[in-house]
Design a protein around this motif. Structure first.
Motif, mmCIF file in Angstrom:
data_model
loop_
_atom_site.group_PDB
_atom_site.id
_atom_site.type_symbol
_atom_site.label_atom_id
_atom_site.label_comp_id
_atom_site.label_asym_id
_atom_site.label_seq_id
_atom_site.Cartn_x
_atom_site.Cartn_y
_atom_site.Cartn_z
ATOM 1 N N LEU A 131 -15.781 0.027 -0.327
ATOM 2 C CA LEU A 131 -17.142 0.194 -0.605
ATOM 3 C C LEU A 131 -17.529 1.431 -1.081
ATOM 4 O O LEU A 131 -17.916 1.958 -2.616
ATOM 5 C CB LEU A 131 -17.477 0.131 0.616
ATOM 6 C CG LEU A 131 -19.168 0.729 1.164
ATOM 7 C CD1 LEU A 131 -19.812 -0.817 0.507
ATOM 8 C CD2 LEU A 131 -20.338 0.722 2.027
ATOM 9 N N ASP A 132 -16.425 2.584 -1.226
ATOM 10 C CA ASP A 132 -16.961 3.829 -2.029
ATOM 11 C C ASP A 132 -16.358 3.212 -3.263
ATOM 12 O O ASP A 132 -16.356 4.182 -4.209
ATOM 13 C CB ASP A 132 -15.327 4.880 -1.793
ATOM 14 C CG ASP A 132 -16.361 5.441 -0.206
ATOM 15 O OD1 ASP A 132 -16.970 4.913 -0.060
ATOM 16 O OD2 ASP A 132 -15.068 5.672 0.831
ATOM 17 N N ARG A 133 -15.537 2.562 -3.836
ATOM 18 C CA ARG A 133 -14.911 1.825 -5.134
ATOM 19 C C ARG A 133 -15.811 1.519 -5.656
ATOM 20 O O ARG A 133 -16.493 2.141 -6.764
ATOM 21 C CB ARG A 133 -13.762 0.921 -4.987
ATOM 22 C CG ARG A 133 -13.557 0.613 -6.404
ATOM 23 C CD ARG A 133 -12.696 2.244 -6.883
ATOM 24 N NE ARG A 133 -12.118 0.859 -8.623
ATOM 25 C CZ ARG A 133 -12.375 1.174 -9.670
ATOM 26 N NH1 ARG A 133 -12.744 2.410 -9.988
ATOM 27 N NH2 ARG A 133 -11.812 0.868 -10.731
ATOM 28 N N VAL A 134 -16.625 0.423 -5.164
ATOM 29 C CA VAL A 134 -18.047 -0.215 -5.463
ATOM 30 C C VAL A 134 -19.115 0.686 -6.010
ATOM 31 O O VAL A 134 -19.339 0.593 -7.178
ATOM 32 C CB VAL A 134 -18.836 -1.763 -4.464
ATOM 33 C CG1 VAL A 134 -19.859 -2.273 -4.605
ATOM 34 C CG2 VAL A 134 -17.408 -3.047 -4.884
ATOM 35 N N MET A 143 -14.545 -7.041 -1.856
ATOM 36 C CA MET A 143 -13.252 -7.362 -3.524
ATOM 37 C C MET A 143 -14.064 -7.481 -4.668
ATOM 38 O O MET A 143 -13.540 -7.860 -5.590
ATOM 39 C CB MET A 143 -11.728 -8.232 -2.621
ATOM 40 C CG MET A 143 -11.017 -7.440 -1.660
ATOM 41 S SD MET A 143 -10.207 -6.882 -2.518
ATOM 42 C CE MET A 143 -9.318 -7.659 -3.211
ATOM 43 N N GLN A 144 -14.579 -9.131 -4.189
ATOM 44 C CA GLN A 144 -14.900 -9.349 -5.638
ATOM 45 C C GLN A 144 -16.096 -8.111 -5.900
ATOM 46 O O GLN A 144 -16.220 -8.606 -6.800
ATOM 47 C CB GLN A 144 -16.102 -11.107 -4.704
ATOM 48 C CG GLN A 144 -14.969 -11.943 -4.453
ATOM 49 C CD GLN A 144 -16.092 -13.060 -3.937
ATOM 50 O OE1 GLN A 144 -16.942 -13.304 -3.421
ATOM 51 N NE2 GLN A 144 -15.184 -14.222 -4.241
ATOM 52 N N LEU A 145 -17.211 -7.514 -5.645
ATOM 53 C CA LEU A 145 -17.719 -6.333 -5.875
ATOM 54 C C LEU A 145 -17.422 -5.949 -6.463
ATOM 55 O O LEU A 145 -17.813 -5.472 -7.839
ATOM 56 C CB LEU A 145 -18.440 -6.608 -4.787
ATOM 57 C CG LEU A 145 -19.559 -6.710 -4.045
ATOM 58 C CD1 LEU A 145 -20.750 -6.281 -3.105
ATOM 59 C CD2 LEU A 145 -21.176 -7.351 -5.473
ATOM 60 N N LYS A 151 -14.863 -11.510 5.636
ATOM 61 C CA LYS A 151 -15.664 -12.030 5.016
ATOM 62 C C LYS A 151 -16.765 -11.089 3.800
ATOM 63 O O LYS A 151 -16.295 -10.764 3.237
ATOM 64 C CB LYS A 151 -17.140 -12.469 5.949
ATOM 65 C CG LYS A 151 -17.087 -14.066 5.838
ATOM 66 C CD LYS A 151 -17.720 -14.825 6.705
ATOM 67 C CE LYS A 151 -17.681 -16.178 7.062
ATOM 68 N NZ LYS A 151 -19.126 -16.695 8.458
ATOM 69 N N ARG A 152 -16.641 -9.440 5.170
ATOM 70 C CA ARG A 152 -16.782 -8.145 3.879
ATOM 71 C C ARG A 152 -15.491 -7.896 3.731
ATOM 72 O O ARG A 152 -16.528 -7.476 2.119
ATOM 73 C CB ARG A 152 -17.143 -7.269 5.430
ATOM 74 C CG ARG A 152 -17.751 -5.583 4.919
ATOM 75 C CD ARG A 152 -17.523 -5.008 6.068
ATOM 76 N NE ARG A 152 -18.643 -3.980 5.909
ATOM 77 C CZ ARG A 152 -18.998 -3.066 5.676
ATOM 78 N NH1 ARG A 152 -17.258 -2.504 6.542
ATOM 79 N NH2 ARG A 152 -19.350 -1.546 5.776
ATOM 80 N N ASN A 172 -25.775 -9.930 -7.821
ATOM 81 C CA ASN A 172 -27.250 -10.124 -6.689
ATOM 82 C C ASN A 172 -26.523 -10.931 -5.370
ATOM 83 O O ASN A 172 -26.935 -10.689 -4.449
ATOM 84 C CB ASN A 172 -28.026 -10.160 -7.513
ATOM 85 C CG ASN A 172 -29.518 -10.092 -6.649
ATOM 86 O OD1 ASN A 172 -29.277 -8.966 -6.067
ATOM 87 N ND2 ASN A 172 -30.445 -10.962 -6.922
ATOM 88 N N GLN A 173 -26.329 -12.481 -5.947
ATOM 89 C CA GLN A 173 -25.826 -13.186 -4.422
ATOM 90 C C GLN A 173 -24.912 -12.482 -3.623
ATOM 91 O O GLN A 173 -25.368 -12.886 -2.457
ATOM 92 C CB GLN A 173 -24.979 -14.111 -5.996
ATOM 93 C CG GLN A 173 -26.609 -15.258 -6.484
ATOM 94 C CD GLN A 173 -25.586 -16.918 -6.885
ATOM 95 O OE1 GLN A 173 -24.158 -16.468 -6.851
ATOM 96 N NE2 GLN A 173 -26.297 -16.842 -7.733
ATOM 97 N N LEU A 174 -23.916 -11.622 -4.207
ATOM 98 C CA LEU A 174 -22.333 -11.176 -3.394
ATOM 99 C C LEU A 174 -23.300 -10.043 -2.129
ATOM 100 O O LEU A 174 -23.036 -9.925 -1.288
ATOM 101 C CB LEU A 174 -21.701 -10.588 -4.286
ATOM 102 C CG LEU A 174 -20.667 -11.637 -4.869
ATOM 103 C CD1 LEU A 174 -20.227 -11.021 -5.520
ATOM 104 C CD2 LEU A 174 -20.066 -12.318 -3.674
#
Length: 167
Positions: free
Chosen positions: A96-99, A21-23, A15-16, A50-52
């Protein structure tokens, strides 16, 4: 009682991973909206982001008890399940680094865009002020430095000017 099974861990990591991926995709799309100036589309996108982020925070809270576990003590159903979860966990770190990188870039782009708009507004305001001043200047009667009474009392003949003796 908290379920600390590896099945639950794998589910949360999955899920994480999906959330990150979506973010990441939304961060790229946000960048496109900033460049194209599509502010209303970007605001809708930010609402989804924000929801994500809220969902990601919930997942992180659920993962918290697993951080206290010794990974070597976990019992996996298969080596493949363990490998897949480990790969997704590693991907999550990269995502996470990419986001975070996209967020920094988008913040810089938005700041630059804001500054450009501020300059355009300032130029438009200066132009409008100059136009108003010009209109006010040309709307009132011009004074030529001679009063109306002086103009009536001037002789119609021009005085004779002698260069050697003066007027």
């Amino acid at each position: 009682m908290t379920d600390l099974s590896t099945v639950k861990l794998a589910e949360l990591v999955s899920k994480r991973h999906a959330c990150l991926m979506q973010l990441c995709k939304l961060g790229v799309k946000q960048s496109e909206f900033i460049v194209s100036g599509e502010i209303s589309s970007m605001l809708r996108l930010l609402s989804v982001k924000n929801q994500l982020i809220v969902a990601l925070q919930s997942i992180e809270q659920q993962l918290s008890p697993f951080h206290e576990q010794d990974p070597e003590q976990r019992s996996w159903g298969s080596a493949e399940a363990h490998q897949k979860c480990a790969e997704q966990a590693a991907d999550c770190k990269q995502l996470l680094d990419r986001v975070m990188h996209l967020e920094s870039e988008n913040e810089l782009k938005m700041t630059h865009r804001r500054d450009q708009i501020a300059q355009q507004l300032q130029a438009a305001q200066s132009s409008a002020s100059a136009r108003r001043a010009y209109q006010v200047h040309h709307a009132r009667p011009q004074r030529l430095g001679v009063s109306f009474d002086d103009a009536l009392s001037c002789p119609t003949e021009q005085p004779h000017l002698d260069l050697q003796t003066g007027p």
